[in-house]
Design a protein around this motif. Structure first.
Motif, mmCIF file in Angstrom:
data_model
loop_
_atom_site.group_PDB
_atom_site.id
_atom_site.type_symbol
_atom_site.label_atom_id
_atom_site.label_comp_id
_atom_site.label_asym_id
_atom_site.label_seq_id
_atom_site.Cartn_x
_atom_site.Cartn_y
_atom_site.Cartn_z
ATOM 1 N N ALA A 1 -12.690 -8.956 21.053
ATOM 2 C CA ALA A 1 -13.754 -9.644 20.374
ATOM 3 C C ALA A 1 -13.712 -11.122 20.833
ATOM 4 N N ILE A 2 -12.550 -11.864 20.661
ATOM 5 C CA ILE A 2 -12.384 -13.280 20.893
ATOM 6 C C ILE A 2 -12.850 -13.577 22.455
ATOM 7 N N GLY A 3 -12.389 -12.863 23.303
ATOM 8 C CA GLY A 3 -12.914 -12.914 24.678
ATOM 9 C C GLY A 3 -14.143 -12.825 24.980
ATOM 10 N N GLY A 4 -14.823 -11.622 24.208
ATOM 11 C CA GLY A 4 -16.495 -11.562 24.433
ATOM 12 C C GLY A 4 -17.194 -12.677 23.729
ATOM 13 N N LEU A 5 -16.691 -13.147 22.640
ATOM 14 C CA LEU A 5 -17.414 -14.355 22.135
ATOM 15 C C LEU A 5 -17.256 -15.445 22.937
ATOM 16 N N ALA A 6 -16.075 -15.706 23.464
ATOM 17 C CA ALA A 6 -15.812 -17.259 24.144
ATOM 18 C C ALA A 6 -16.793 -16.770 25.554
ATOM 19 N N GLY A 7 -16.769 -15.661 26.161
ATOM 20 C CA GLY A 7 -17.406 -15.192 27.313
ATOM 21 C C GLY A 7 -18.900 -15.528 27.110
ATOM 22 N N GLY A 8 -19.381 -15.171 25.828
ATOM 23 C CA GLY A 8 -20.827 -15.537 25.684
ATOM 24 C C GLY A 8 -21.219 -16.883 25.580
ATOM 25 N N PHE A 9 -20.268 -17.525 24.763
ATOM 26 C CA PHE A 9 -20.528 -19.158 24.973
ATOM 27 C C PHE A 9 -20.459 -19.788 26.116
ATOM 28 N N VAL A 10 -19.593 -19.473 27.025
ATOM 29 C CA VAL A 10 -19.538 -19.854 28.309
ATOM 30 C C VAL A 10 -20.905 -19.583 29.169
ATOM 31 N N PHE A 11 -21.356 -18.229 29.143
ATOM 32 C CA PHE A 11 -22.393 -17.681 29.760
ATOM 33 C C PHE A 11 -23.546 -18.391 29.097
ATOM 34 N N ALA A 12 -23.712 -18.772 27.833
ATOM 35 C CA ALA A 12 -24.846 -19.491 27.411
ATOM 36 C C ALA A 12 -24.843 -20.965 27.723
#
Length: 149
Positions: free
Chosen positions: A111-122
């Protein structure tokens, strides 16, 4: 188009800094009692917002101007910034749980990795199509049309 009236407070090359205050718009709105934007404006104490826009109309410091942004651009930006990181957080949690089913640690790390990846992608997605999300200067308000105050 969503519009807001503001005042040019500074110029920076071919761009202008425009200051807007949301509370004044809420006071004249007919649906102000049932609107979530009024709650947000009251929480910020009517704090002034500043936005940098292209000054293709030749506005000068002190001019009252109208800035606008397309509804579709606002919706797209909201989805990119809010929905994408949350979606990737859920996907990361599910994948983490699948890979490490004996412990919750896998789901938490996923979950933390997915959230961080989402912020980076955004962040990178915004910089790729950022001009589409920027408000535009659409009008210089003549002095005769300005409300008294």
């Amino acid at each position: 188009m969503i519009t807001e009236t503001g005042k040019v407070i500074a110029l920076k090359g071919q761009k202008a800094w425009v200051q807007t205050i949301r509370a004044s718009a809420c006071e004249s709105c007919s649906v102000r009692n049932g609107c979530g934007q009024r709650v947000l404006a009251s929480a910020s104490s009517g704090r002034a917002n500043q936005v940098l826009v292209d000054n293709h109309l030749g506005a000068r410091v002190g001019d009252e101007v109208t800035v606008a942004i397309a509804e579709s651009a606002l919706l797209s930006a909201s989805l990119l910034v809010y929905a994408l990181p949350l979606l990737l957080m859920v996907v990361g949690a599910v994948l983490g749980q699948q890979w490490f089913p004996a412990e919750d640690t896998g789901a938490i790390v996923g979950a933390i990795g997915g959230l961080a990846g989402g912020f980076v992608f955004a962040r990178f997605g915004q910089s790729r199509v950022g001009a589409r999300f920027e408000p535009a200067l659409v009008n210089i308000v003549p002095v005769s049309q300005m409300p008294p105050g």
